[in-house]
Design an enzyme around this catalytic site. Structure first.
Site, PDB file in Angstrom:
ATOM      1  N   CYS A  86      44.544  44.344  49.446  1.00  0.00           N
ATOM      2  CA  CYS A  86      44.298  44.421  48.012  1.00  0.00           C
ATOM      3  C   CYS A  86      44.337  43.023  47.405  1.00  0.00           C
ATOM      4  O   CYS A  86      45.088  42.156  47.850  1.00  0.00           O
ATOM      5  CB  CYS A  86      45.364  45.307  47.370  1.00  0.00           C
ATOM      6  SG  CYS A  86      45.305  45.385  45.571  1.00  0.00           S
ATOM      7  N   ASP A 151      34.094  55.012  25.976  1.00  0.00           N
ATOM      8  CA  ASP A 151      35.358  54.267  25.890  1.00  0.00           C
ATOM      9  C   ASP A 151      36.427  54.827  26.815  1.00  0.00           C
ATOM     10  O   ASP A 151      37.525  55.219  26.367  1.00  0.00           O
ATOM     11  CB  ASP A 151      35.879  54.236  24.453  1.00  0.00           C
ATOM     12  CG  ASP A 151      34.925  53.538  23.495  1.00  0.00           C
ATOM     13  OD1 ASP A 151      34.300  52.546  23.920  1.00  0.00           O
ATOM     14  OD2 ASP A 151      34.795  53.981  22.346  1.00  0.00           O
ATOM     15  N   HIS A 175      40.337  45.429  43.680  1.00  0.00           N
ATOM     16  CA  HIS A 175      41.434  45.148  42.747  1.00  0.00           C
ATOM     17  C   HIS A 175      41.410  46.190  41.644  1.00  0.00           C
ATOM     18  O   HIS A 175      40.391  46.824  41.366  1.00  0.00           O
ATOM     19  CB  HIS A 175      41.328  43.741  42.150  1.00  0.00           C
ATOM     20  CG  HIS A 175      40.364  43.626  41.002  1.00  0.00           C
ATOM     21  ND1 HIS A 175      40.683  43.965  39.712  1.00  0.00           N
ATOM     22  CD2 HIS A 175      39.059  43.241  40.966  1.00  0.00           C
ATOM     23  CE1 HIS A 175      39.638  43.773  38.923  1.00  0.00           C
ATOM     24  NE2 HIS A 175      38.629  43.339  39.662  1.00  0.00           N
ATOM     25  N   HIS A 194      37.807  47.947  40.799  1.00  0.00           N
ATOM     26  CA  HIS A 194      36.607  47.303  41.324  1.00  0.00           C
ATOM     27  C   HIS A 194      36.720  47.137  42.839  1.00  0.00           C
ATOM     28  O   HIS A 194      37.723  46.637  43.344  1.00  0.00           O
ATOM     29  CB  HIS A 194      36.411  45.933  40.675  1.00  0.00           C
ATOM     30  CG  HIS A 194      36.034  45.998  39.230  1.00  0.00           C
ATOM     31  ND1 HIS A 194      36.059  44.904  38.402  1.00  0.00           N
ATOM     32  CD2 HIS A 194      35.626  47.045  38.466  1.00  0.00           C
ATOM     33  CE1 HIS A 194      35.669  45.265  37.185  1.00  0.00           C
ATOM     34  NE2 HIS A 194      35.413  46.564  37.200  1.00  0.00           N
ATOM     35  N   ASP A 196      35.010  45.464  46.326  1.00  0.00           N
ATOM     36  CA  ASP A 196      34.174  44.340  46.768  1.00  0.00           C
ATOM     37  C   ASP A 196      33.002  44.876  47.596  1.00  0.00           C
ATOM     38  O   ASP A 196      33.198  45.337  48.723  1.00  0.00           O
ATOM     39  CB  ASP A 196      35.039  43.377  47.592  1.00  0.00           C
ATOM     40  CG  ASP A 196      34.257  42.195  48.144  1.00  0.00           C
ATOM     41  OD1 ASP A 196      33.031  42.141  48.004  1.00  0.00           O
ATOM     42  OD2 ASP A 196      34.907  41.312  48.746  1.00  0.00           O
ATOM     43  N   GLU A 199      31.513  41.620  50.665  1.00  0.00           N
ATOM     44  CA  GLU A 199      32.118  41.164  51.915  1.00  0.00           C
ATOM     45  C   GLU A 199      32.574  42.295  52.828  1.00  0.00           C
ATOM     46  O   GLU A 199      33.077  42.026  53.916  1.00  0.00           O
ATOM     47  CB  GLU A 199      33.316  40.252  51.609  1.00  0.00           C
ATOM     48  CG  GLU A 199      32.934  38.998  50.844  1.00  0.00           C
ATOM     49  CD  GLU A 199      34.124  38.132  50.486  1.00  0.00           C
ATOM     50  OE1 GLU A 199      33.926  36.920  50.295  1.00  0.00           O
ATOM     51  OE2 GLU A 199      35.253  38.660  50.404  1.00  0.00           O
ATOM     52  N   HIS A 219      45.062  53.660  46.836  1.00  0.00           N
ATOM     53  CA  HIS A 219      45.924  52.490  46.631  1.00  0.00           C
ATOM     54  C   HIS A 219      45.681  51.877  45.243  1.00  0.00           C
ATOM     55  O   HIS A 219      46.624  51.644  44.477  1.00  0.00           O
ATOM     56  CB  HIS A 219      45.645  51.454  47.720  1.00  0.00           C
ATOM     57  CG  HIS A 219      46.397  50.175  47.546  1.00  0.00           C
ATOM     58  ND1 HIS A 219      47.561  49.896  48.229  1.00  0.00           N
ATOM     59  CD2 HIS A 219      46.167  49.094  46.754  1.00  0.00           C
ATOM     60  CE1 HIS A 219      48.003  48.702  47.872  1.00  0.00           C
ATOM     61  NE2 HIS A 219      47.170  48.188  46.975  1.00  0.00           N
ATOM     62  N   GLU A 220      44.423  51.601  44.930  1.00  0.00           N
ATOM     63  CA  GLU A 220      44.121  50.915  43.670  1.00  0.00           C
ATOM     64  C   GLU A 220      44.506  51.757  42.459  1.00  0.00           C
ATOM     65  O   GLU A 220      44.965  51.234  41.440  1.00  0.00           O
ATOM     66  CB  GLU A 220      42.642  50.535  43.618  1.00  0.00           C
ATOM     67  CG  GLU A 220      42.197  49.566  44.704  1.00  0.00           C
ATOM     68  CD  GLU A 220      42.981  48.266  44.726  1.00  0.00           C
ATOM     69  OE1 GLU A 220      43.500  47.844  43.667  1.00  0.00           O
ATOM     70  OE2 GLU A 220      43.084  47.660  45.814  1.00  0.00           O
TER      71      GLU A 220
END
Length: 263
Positions: A86, A151, A175, A194, A196, A199, A219-220
């Site tokens: 993370c 919103d 993240h 978000h 990635d 990569e 996890h996030e």
């Protein structure tokens, strides 16, 4: 690797092993890692040396990441540091805590925007929904899906590694952020989740050289609810994640942490 995919923290992988007192310019990559994730502060150390502050930071990193606490940059530490993980820090300026803060309300809204280029259709969105259901089953919280124009409290999507709100370059998978009263990425809503998409390869389930969306989302979303990283190896909130694997069930440490925040 093809298609821009990278190995996690490849510069650290080439740094020579080092005991306390060692000097080597390449150790700057190890010290940069320790700074990035909250173990080594400011300018309190000698660049390119396993000095006293760096040794202390290595020991704290080892203690929290299931590595024998030697204070050396040894092989097990190098292996741990070159694992995908993370992007959020493990410590806050060297301070340890497992629960950061809670949302002031129990009904949250979420929305999706950009999907992953690794899947056909949007099965990754359903994987995130499954993760939300898992957290909701552990505490009295509700998550309602809305449009991104409505919103939402949480906005979920796939981004380039150099995400402007929080960099994921160099081997970090994703993240998020913490609740509004204790955020480190933004003080505004919506709070981000978000992934990635530059990569890493994303999959639904375990797949070679790919990362399971539901595992990483679980996890996030723990961060979104206010949990910091855990030092319990095997917990959902442990900072590193393996490819070709799944972890879709909250562990006792995760449940204890979130129920402390939302009794």
């Amino acid at each position: 690797m093809p298609d821009g995919r990278v190995e996690a923290f490849s510069q650290i992988a080439s740094v020579a092993l080092a005991e306390p007192g060692t000097r080597d310019p390449e150790l700057k990559y190890v010290q940069g890692f320790l700074q990035r994730f909250g173990y080594l502060g400011g300018n309190s150390f000698t660049p390119g040396a396993v000095d006293e502050k760096t040794t202390e930071a290595l020991m704290k990193y080892q203690e929290r990441n299931a590595v024998p606490s030697t204070g050396s940059f040894d092989e097990l530490t190098r292996d741990a540091m070159t694992s995908a993980r993370c992007a959020l820090p493990d410590l806050d300026s060297g301070v340890e805590f497992s629960a950061r803060c809670a949302w002031p309300k129990r009904a949250l809204t979420y929305a999706f925007d950009v999907d992953s280029t690794d899947t056909t259709g949007t099965p990754e969105f359903e994987a995130v929904r499954n993760s939300l259901r898992t957290w909701a089953a552990a505490v009295q919280l509700t998550f309602t899906e809305v449009t991104s124009e409505a919103d939402p409290d949480i906005l979920i999507g796939w981004r380039p590694a150099n995400d402007p709100d929080h960099s994921m370059v160099g081997g970090t998978l994703a993240h998020a952020d913490f609740p509004p009263d204790c955020g480190v990425v933004t003080t505004n809503l919506p709070k981000p989740v978000h992934f990635d998409d530059t990569e890493h390869v994303w999959s639904i389930g375990a797949a070679a050289n790919a990362f399971d969306v539901e595992t990483v989302a679980l996890h996030e979303l723990g961060h979104i609810l206010g949990l910091q990283h855990s030092n319990v190896n095997g917990a959902v909130m442990f900072p590193t994640v393996s490819s070709n694997s799944t972890l879709r069930v909250l562990q006792p440490d995760d449940v204890a942490g979130v129920q402390q925040l939302y009794p």
